[in-house]
Scaffold this active site. Structure first.
Site, PDB file in Angstrom:
ATOM      1  N   GLU A 260     -10.277  -6.194   5.842  1.00  0.00           N
ATOM      2  CA  GLU A 260      -9.900  -5.013   6.624  1.00  0.00           C
ATOM      3  C   GLU A 260      -8.388  -4.847   6.588  1.00  0.00           C
ATOM      4  OE1 GLU A 260     -11.567  -3.423  10.692  1.00  0.00           O
ATOM      5  OE2 GLU A 260      -9.971  -4.867  11.117  1.00  0.00           O
TER       6      GLU A 260
ATOM      7  N   TYR B  76      -7.092   3.738   7.042  1.00  0.00           N
ATOM      8  CA  TYR B  76      -7.898   2.532   7.196  1.00  0.00           C
ATOM      9  C   TYR B  76      -8.614   2.280   5.883  1.00  0.00           C
ATOM     10  CZ  TYR B  76     -11.721  -0.577   8.548  1.00  0.00           C
ATOM     11  OH  TYR B  76     -12.596  -1.627   8.601  1.00  0.00           O
TER      12      TYR B  76
END
Length: 390
Positions: free
Chosen positions: A198, A109
């Protein structure tokens, strides 16, 4: 303002942020041709909506033939995709992104967000790629690495090393590739006045390269004037129609799930009002800041927008007259009762500039369902009671 994944990846490409190749499609037939153009023998069909959790909701599927690409696209296009970020009503899928398959060795991530307390962007990274970052933060917060970057110096080697150590990346080639990726992503964030980027997941391939398998971007609306190319990416079909209408009248409106409509001037007072309503046992139905230039027309429009929500059982008007005069708000309330069927109790707390005049205006109007409040706590308590029918 938010944009779609395929649009975020178009911006990534300008900065050398690696992504798998992909082409957006509006029809199953176009999806078939896109997959054919990309080549290969495996593709991913991705729903394009402004929300995360698409895979769990059935909006991201793997295809192993051109015909399967077409079939999956026909299933996803037109579906009402429900994820943890859309709410139970879901979002209509009008576009799909056809992307080439990738060699996935590991999933990470990586994101960049604004930390308002630190007053600088923070790069967040985690080894738990593919999972909801909110769930990781709640259950295993130690697995999230956070590195604040002072814009005065920009992304430096020591920022990158802190990320590498936190993620446990030790291979020299992988380190070099990751540092290049992270720095480019930071530049994307800063150059485009983004509020959030993101990538979940950020994948590591068998060759040690890093690819943005996903991409979400949100931007500071106030800075869009500097980025007309990004503003052109706006998809108004993905935005709340009431929020769009409110913005045309200079109102800041966000729909919520409660039953007490709120009309307040000033974002801080609006947040305090909603908190007080919650403390008193109620739930706010919206955030509505009428700002400092409110007039009768904008106040009436605010009532109209609030009352479009069928869950609203009471409205709390909480105004502190500084820039905006209380008598102007009072006249706006009267105007609203003429233009809109205000069929729920309206609790009014007006204080500050011309508050006595405002109280006199409302008193002389003789409107039955307008209830006066002396202060914030009194107003919130009366709004909660009214919403409960007490």
């Amino acid at each position: 303002m938010n944009i779609h994944e395929y649009q975020a990846k178009q911006i990534f490409a300008k900065y050398g942020v690696p992504t798998p190749r992909g082409i957006v499609a509006n029809t199953p037939e176009q999806a078939f041709l896109n997959a054919q153009e990309l080549g290969g023998n495996i593709w991913v069909v991705k729903a394009q909506i402004h929300a995360g959790g698409r895979g769990l909701g059935g909006g991201v599927k793997l295809a192993k033939s051109l015909e399967e690409v077409k079939t999956l696209a026909s299933e996803i296009l037109g579906m009402q995709l429900v994820t943890h970020q859309t709410g139970p009503e879901g979002k209509l899928v009008q576009k799909v992104y056809i992307e080439e398959g990738a060699d996935i060795k590991d999933e990470l991530y990586l994101g960049v967000v604004l930390d308002r307390a630190k007053e600088m962007p923070v790069i967040m990274a985690s080894t738990e790629g593919g999972m909801e970052i909110e769930k990781v933060a709640e259950e295993t917060p130690e697995k999230i690495v956070k590195v604040a970057v002072d814009p005065a110096i920009g992304f430096q080697g020591f920022h990158g090393r802190e990320l590498l150590f936190g993620l446990g990346i030790t291979d020299k080639v992988e380190q070099k590739n990751f540092l290049k990726f992270a720095k480019a992503l930071y530049n994307v964030y800063m150059d485009n006045d983004a509020e959030m980027i993101e990538i979940n997941p950020l994948i590591k391939t068998g060759a040690g390269e890093f690819l943005a398998l996903d991409g979400k971007m949100g931007f500071d609306d106030s800075a869009l004037g500097r980025h007309p190319d990004i503003e052109d990416m706006r998809d108004i079909s993905e935005e709340d129609p009431d929020e769009r209408e409110a913005s045309r009248y200079g109102l800041s409106y966000v729909s919520l799930d409660g039953e007490i409509g709120c009309m307040v001037n000033g974002a801080g007072l609006a947040m305090g009002t909603m908190d007080t309503i919650n403390y008193m046992g109620g739930t706010p139905a919206n955030f509505l800041d009428v700002g400092g230039s409110a007039n009768a027309e904008t106040v009436a429009k605010g009532f109209e927008i609030i009352l479009k929500n069928p869950n609203v059982k009471a409205i709390f008007v909480n105004i502190f007259g500084g820039i905006v005069r209380c008598d102007r708000i009072a006249n706006g309330i009267l105007e609203a009762t003429k233009l809109t069927d205000v069929h729920v109790p309206v609790i009014v707390r007006l204080d500050g500039t011309n508050a006595p005049e405002a109280a006199e205006i409302l008193k002389n109007a003789g409107i039955e369902n307008v209830i006066a409040a002396t202060d914030l706590a009194d107003g919130a308590a009366k709004a909660v009671a009214a919403a409960k029918g007490e």
